[in-house]
Design a protein around this motif. Structure first.
Motif, mmCIF file in Angstrom:
data_model
loop_
_atom_site.group_PDB
_atom_site.id
_atom_site.type_symbol
_atom_site.label_atom_id
_atom_site.label_comp_id
_atom_site.label_asym_id
_atom_site.label_seq_id
_atom_site.Cartn_x
_atom_site.Cartn_y
_atom_site.Cartn_z
ATOM 1 N N GLY A 9 -48.509 40.618 50.958
ATOM 2 C CA GLY A 9 -49.693 41.201 51.840
ATOM 3 C C GLY A 9 -51.112 40.363 51.613
ATOM 4 O O GLY A 9 -52.142 40.871 52.092
ATOM 5 N N PHE A 10 -50.876 38.941 51.303
ATOM 6 C CA PHE A 10 -52.052 38.220 51.279
ATOM 7 C C PHE A 10 -52.430 37.885 52.642
ATOM 8 O O PHE A 10 -51.687 37.530 53.680
ATOM 9 C CB PHE A 10 -51.801 36.823 50.616
ATOM 10 N N THR A 11 -53.839 37.722 52.977
ATOM 11 C CA THR A 11 -54.398 37.374 54.220
ATOM 12 C C THR A 11 -54.796 35.960 54.341
ATOM 13 O O THR A 11 -55.382 35.462 53.395
ATOM 14 C CB THR A 11 -55.508 38.111 54.343
ATOM 15 N N PRO A 12 -54.430 35.110 55.334
ATOM 16 C CA PRO A 12 -54.747 33.713 55.535
ATOM 17 C C PRO A 12 -56.503 33.827 55.894
ATOM 18 O O PRO A 12 -56.793 34.752 56.721
ATOM 19 C CB PRO A 12 -54.194 33.223 56.497
ATOM 20 N N VAL A 13 -57.255 33.000 55.196
ATOM 21 C CA VAL A 13 -58.550 32.907 55.746
ATOM 22 C C VAL A 13 -59.082 31.361 55.346
ATOM 23 O O VAL A 13 -58.297 30.714 54.723
ATOM 24 C CB VAL A 13 -59.635 33.722 54.797
ATOM 25 N N ARG A 41 -56.631 29.095 52.955
ATOM 26 C CA ARG A 41 -56.532 29.838 51.656
ATOM 27 C C ARG A 41 -56.031 31.189 52.064
ATOM 28 O O ARG A 41 -56.055 31.699 53.208
ATOM 29 C CB ARG A 41 -57.853 30.008 50.852
ATOM 30 N N TYR A 42 -55.329 31.829 50.714
ATOM 31 C CA TYR A 42 -54.663 33.111 51.002
ATOM 32 C C TYR A 42 -55.356 34.232 49.972
ATOM 33 O O TYR A 42 -55.499 33.679 48.693
ATOM 34 C CB TYR A 42 -53.087 33.034 50.924
ATOM 35 N N VAL A 43 -55.703 35.286 50.562
ATOM 36 C CA VAL A 43 -56.440 36.217 49.808
ATOM 37 C C VAL A 43 -55.564 37.208 49.440
ATOM 38 O O VAL A 43 -54.814 37.873 50.345
ATOM 39 C CB VAL A 43 -57.599 36.516 50.531
ATOM 40 N N PRO A 44 -55.612 37.992 48.341
ATOM 41 C CA PRO A 44 -54.942 39.092 47.724
ATOM 42 C C PRO A 44 -55.161 40.338 48.558
ATOM 43 O O PRO A 44 -56.181 40.234 49.153
ATOM 44 C CB PRO A 44 -55.384 39.345 46.255
ATOM 45 N N PRO A 45 -54.274 41.347 48.781
ATOM 46 C CA PRO A 45 -54.693 42.321 49.622
ATOM 47 C C PRO A 45 -56.014 43.043 49.044
ATOM 48 O O PRO A 45 -56.078 43.187 48.127
ATOM 49 C CB PRO A 45 -53.321 43.081 49.306
ATOM 50 N N ASP A 62 -45.215 34.456 39.689
ATOM 51 C CA ASP A 62 -44.677 33.841 40.747
ATOM 52 C C ASP A 62 -45.643 33.888 41.936
ATOM 53 O O ASP A 62 -45.940 32.846 42.827
ATOM 54 C CB ASP A 62 -43.557 34.783 41.364
ATOM 55 N N LEU A 63 -46.575 34.834 42.319
ATOM 56 C CA LEU A 63 -47.610 35.125 43.184
ATOM 57 C C LEU A 63 -48.513 33.904 43.007
ATOM 58 O O LEU A 63 -49.160 33.239 43.748
ATOM 59 C CB LEU A 63 -48.042 36.422 43.300
ATOM 60 N N LEU A 64 -49.172 34.006 41.631
ATOM 61 C CA LEU A 64 -49.843 32.692 41.255
ATOM 62 C C LEU A 64 -49.595 31.485 41.428
ATOM 63 O O LEU A 64 -50.214 30.618 41.896
ATOM 64 C CB LEU A 64 -50.501 32.943 39.724
ATOM 65 N N LYS A 65 -48.229 31.210 41.163
ATOM 66 C CA LYS A 65 -47.402 29.731 41.258
ATOM 67 C C LYS A 65 -47.643 29.517 42.940
ATOM 68 O O LYS A 65 -47.958 28.384 43.300
ATOM 69 C CB LYS A 65 -46.357 29.662 40.801
ATOM 70 N N ALA A 66 -47.232 30.587 43.791
ATOM 71 C CA ALA A 66 -47.347 30.251 45.150
ATOM 72 C C ALA A 66 -48.875 30.120 45.801
ATOM 73 O O ALA A 66 -48.938 29.155 46.372
ATOM 74 C CB ALA A 66 -46.732 31.553 45.997
ATOM 75 N N ARG A 67 -49.590 30.810 44.930
ATOM 76 C CA ARG A 67 -51.017 30.573 45.377
ATOM 77 C C ARG A 67 -51.594 28.921 45.188
ATOM 78 O O ARG A 67 -52.198 28.128 46.055
ATOM 79 C CB ARG A 67 -52.118 31.429 44.921
ATOM 80 N N THR A 92 -45.898 29.983 51.082
ATOM 81 C CA THR A 92 -46.655 30.550 52.265
ATOM 82 C C THR A 92 -46.126 32.260 52.643
ATOM 83 O O THR A 92 -46.672 33.142 52.457
ATOM 84 C CB THR A 92 -46.834 29.967 53.478
ATOM 85 N N ALA A 93 -44.717 31.963 52.860
ATOM 86 C CA ALA A 93 -44.066 32.995 53.473
ATOM 87 C C ALA A 93 -43.742 34.321 52.081
ATOM 88 O O ALA A 93 -44.153 35.381 52.459
ATOM 89 C CB ALA A 93 -42.587 32.795 53.700
ATOM 90 N N GLN A 94 -43.937 33.619 50.828
ATOM 91 C CA GLN A 94 -44.037 34.632 49.963
ATOM 92 C C GLN A 94 -45.233 35.381 49.742
ATOM 93 O O GLN A 94 -45.468 36.739 49.465
ATOM 94 C CB GLN A 94 -43.691 33.734 48.623
ATOM 95 N N LEU A 95 -46.324 34.821 50.047
ATOM 96 C CA LEU A 95 -47.653 35.202 49.662
ATOM 97 C C LEU A 95 -47.680 36.379 51.122
ATOM 98 O O LEU A 95 -48.363 37.415 50.818
ATOM 99 C CB LEU A 95 -48.950 34.106 50.096
#
Length: 196
Positions: free
Chosen positions: A165-169, A177-181, A84-89, A158-161
Motif C-alpha cells: 500500500g505504499f504510494t510513489p512520490v 520515493r515510497y510513502v507508507p499508507p 522487511d518493509l524497512l529493508k525494501a524502502r 518496489t513491488a513489495q512496497l
C-alpha cells in the motif's frame, strides 16, 4: 535520539537487515525512517522524530517498558514484516540516489581503479599489462550484468512496497520515493526530509 533531533548514522559495515533493525528500533522510540544514501564508501541512515500521536504513545510505552534500552538493556521485540518493509524502502531509496548512467560511470571508475591497483602490485612489465588488461576487460563485461541484477533487485522491493500500500512520490530533489499508507515523506518539514 533523547534530544528529539534528527539523527544521521554513518556506517561502513552494514547489511540491509541490520540497517532495517536499527530503523525499526528507532521507530519504537518515537522516530521514523527518513532516508538511506550512499555517501562516499559509507551509508548514511537518516531518522527523524515522528510527530504523530501514535508514535508519541508508542515511544512513551516503550520507554516505560524498556528503561535500560539506551544503556544496552533489552529492546522491544522485532516484527519481521516491519523489518522487511524497512529493508525494501532502504533498497529502493539507495537505488534511486543515482541514475543508471551515473551508476555505470561510478562502476567504470571503481573497476578501472581496481585494475590499476592490480597492475601496480604486479609491477609494470609486459606480462602485468596484459594481465591487467584481461582483468579490466573481464570486469567491464560484467557491468551490464550487474546493472540488470540491480534493477531486478530494486523492482522486486518496489513491488513489495506497492503490494503493502505504499504510494510513489517524488521528493524535492526529484528522487522517486515510497510513502507508507496514509503517510507523507518522512521528516514533516524536518531538514532531513527528502534526503539530506
Amino acid at each position: 535520539m533523547a534530544s528529539g533531533e534528527p539523527v544521521q548514522i554513518t556506517v561502513s559495515m552494514w547489511s540491509w537487515e541490520g540497517l532495517a533493525r536499527l530503523a525499526f528500533i528507532a521507530q519504537q522510540f518515537g522516530y521514523e525512517y527518513a532516508d538511506l544514501q550512499l555517501s562516499g564508501d559509507k551509508f548514511a541512515l537518516f531518522i527523524v522524530p515522528d510527530p504523530s500521536q501514535q508514535a508519541r504513545e508508542r515511544a512513551a510505552q516503550n520507554r516505560a517498558r524498556y528503561p535500560d534500552a539506551s544503556d544496552g538493556g533489552s529492546l522491544p521485540p522485532v516484527v519481521p514484516d516491519a523489518i522487511d518493509l524497512l529493508k525494501a524502502r532502504m533498497v529502493v531509496d539507495s537505488g534511486s540516489q543515482y541514475t543508471d548512467k551515473l551508476r555505470m560511470g561510478l562502476l567504470v571508475f571503481v573497476l578501472t581503479t581496481f585494475a590499476a591497483a592490480i597492475g601496480f602490485r604486479l609491477r609494470a612489465d609486459t606480462g602485468a599489462v596484459v594481465i591487467v588488461g584481461i582483468v579490466w576487460a573481464a570486469l567491464m563485461s560484467l557491468l551490464p550484468v550487474v546493472l540488470v541484477i540491480s534493477r531486478r533487485y530494486r523492482a522486486k522491493h518496489t513491488a513489495q512496497l506497492l503490494a503493502a500500500g505504499f504510494t510513489p512520490v517524488t521528493d524535492r530533489s526529484g528522487r522517486l520515493r515510497y510513502v507508507p499508507p496514509g503517510g507523507q515523506l518522512p521528516g514533516h518539514g524536518n531538514p532531513f526530509a527528502g534526503g539530506a
